[in-house]
Design a protein around this motif. Structure first.
Motif, short mmCIF file in Angstrom:
data_model
loop_
_atom_site.label_atom_id
_atom_site.label_comp_id
_atom_site.label_asym_id
_atom_site.label_seq_id
_atom_site.Cartn_x
_atom_site.Cartn_y
_atom_site.Cartn_z
N GLU A 140 0.54 -0.92 -0.41
CA GLU A 140 0.29 -0.19 -0.23
C GLU A 140 0.74 1.47 -0.07
O GLU A 140 0.98 2.54 -0.96
CB GLU A 140 -1.08 -0.06 0.94
CG GLU A 140 -2.13 0.72 1.57
CD GLU A 140 -3.12 1.47 2.17
OE1 GLU A 140 -3.91 1.72 2.58
OE2 GLU A 140 -2.15 0.38 3.39
N ALA A 141 2.46 1.53 0.65
CA ALA A 141 3.07 2.70 1.10
C ALA A 141 3.42 2.56 -0.40
O ALA A 141 3.55 3.86 -1.21
CB ALA A 141 4.32 2.54 1.53
N ALA A 142 3.72 1.69 -1.06
CA ALA A 142 4.50 1.05 -2.97
C ALA A 142 4.13 2.03 -3.95
O ALA A 142 3.90 3.14 -4.49
CB ALA A 142 5.24 0.51 -3.21
N VAL A 143 2.19 2.16 -3.61
CA VAL A 143 1.03 2.62 -4.45
C VAL A 143 1.00 4.21 -3.83
O VAL A 143 0.65 5.04 -5.29
CB VAL A 143 0.13 1.47 -4.87
CG1 VAL A 143 -0.90 2.08 -5.24
CG2 VAL A 143 0.12 0.23 -5.32
N HIS A 144 1.00 4.38 -2.93
CA HIS A 144 0.41 5.49 -2.58
C HIS A 144 1.76 6.65 -2.53
O HIS A 144 1.64 7.65 -3.34
CB HIS A 144 0.26 5.74 -0.84
CG HIS A 144 -1.26 4.93 -0.58
ND1 HIS A 144 -1.91 5.12 0.63
CD2 HIS A 144 -2.17 3.97 -1.49
CE1 HIS A 144 -3.05 4.84 0.34
NE2 HIS A 144 -3.64 3.88 -1.19
N ASP A 145 2.75 6.47 -2.57
CA ASP A 145 3.78 7.04 -2.76
C ASP A 145 4.00 6.70 -4.75
O ASP A 145 4.23 7.93 -5.15
CB ASP A 145 5.35 6.50 -2.74
CG ASP A 145 5.75 6.70 -1.12
OD1 ASP A 145 4.89 7.01 -0.47
OD2 ASP A 145 6.10 5.61 -0.91
N ALA A 146 3.84 6.04 -5.42
CA ALA A 146 3.56 5.99 -6.57
C ALA A 146 2.32 7.49 -7.42
O ALA A 146 2.54 8.38 -7.94
CB ALA A 146 3.48 5.04 -7.08
N ILE A 147 1.81 6.77 -6.84
CA ILE A 147 0.00 7.88 -6.64
C ILE A 147 0.86 9.35 -6.70
O ILE A 147 0.54 10.38 -7.50
CB ILE A 147 -0.80 7.76 -5.83
CG1 ILE A 147 -0.67 6.64 -6.36
CG2 ILE A 147 -2.12 8.79 -6.29
CD1 ILE A 147 -2.58 6.11 -5.52
N ALA A 148 1.03 9.97 -5.42
CA ALA A 148 1.87 11.34 -4.86
C ALA A 148 3.23 11.38 -5.61
O ALA A 148 3.11 12.63 -6.35
CB ALA A 148 2.36 10.75 -3.44
#
Length: 199
Positions: A140-148
């Motif tokens: 989840e953290a990796a995906v949220h970082d990519a979104i940001a």
């Protein structure tokens, strides 16, 4: 988490990942409006029966390719038991893809009730040296970082924070997976052991 707690039974299309989370996979399930493409990667090593065991129960993953299915298509019949012997069964379908040597299953379900339009849960899988099958969710953290960072787009939650449903194209999802650091891309794996002779 118990295998068939209220949240599991109410999860609908997230039922498979809710169960897998209850069996030991960490993190929140990431969904995608689109599957990984191209499909068509056949992997006979997946076919057979696999077992996951925790203190709360056990689950059998029966993975097979339907005789009329296109190359790379898989089906999953899941039978899970609570420690007290009660249980549930469900069925899922998806296809296999490969990104930079990593194998993924784009899964939908449970059926009946799911639609052919998605969403999909992207599950990374690999085989350990001892023959176990390891399943990993996207972090989840990796995906949220990519979104940001603008590398992925996703449907925001009601409070405006990054959501857990990717709305990007298959090409951009592939690019994200190819460029991501494997050490931070995945959550803790769930290990499944083979049951009896595999096909």
């Amino acid at each position: 988490m118990r295998l068939f707690s209220g949240p599991f039974l109410a999860a609908g299309r997230r039922a498979l990942i809710a169960l897998v989370a209850g069996l030991g996979l960490a993190g929140c399930p990431i969904e995608s409006d689109r599957p990984l493409e191209p499909a068509g990667v056949d992997d006979p090593r997946l076919q057979g029966t696999w077992l996951a065991i925790t203190e709360d129960g056990r689950a059998f993953f029966h993975i097979f390719r339907a005789s009329e299915a296109r190359a790379g298509s898989i089906e999953l019949a899941l039978v899970a038991f609570e420690a007290d012997g009660t249980g549930e069964s469900s069925r899922y379908a998806g296809h296999l893809s490969e990104v930079e040597g990593e194998r993924f299953a784009s899964m939908q379900g449970p059926f009946p009730g799911a639609t052919a339009e998605g969403p999909y849960t992207l599950v990374n899988y690999r085989f350990a040296a001892d023959g176990a099958l390891e399943l990993r969710l996207l972090s989840e953290a990796a995906v949220h970082d990519a979104i940001a960072a603008g590398r992925l787009t996703a449907e925001p939650d009601s409070d405006g924070t990054p959501g857990d449903r990717i709305t990007d194209s298959p090409a951009r999802i592939r690019a994200f997976l190819a460029a991501a650091d494997p050490a931070t891309l995945y959550e803790k794996p769930l290990r499944l052991t083979p049951v009896g002779p595999q096909p």
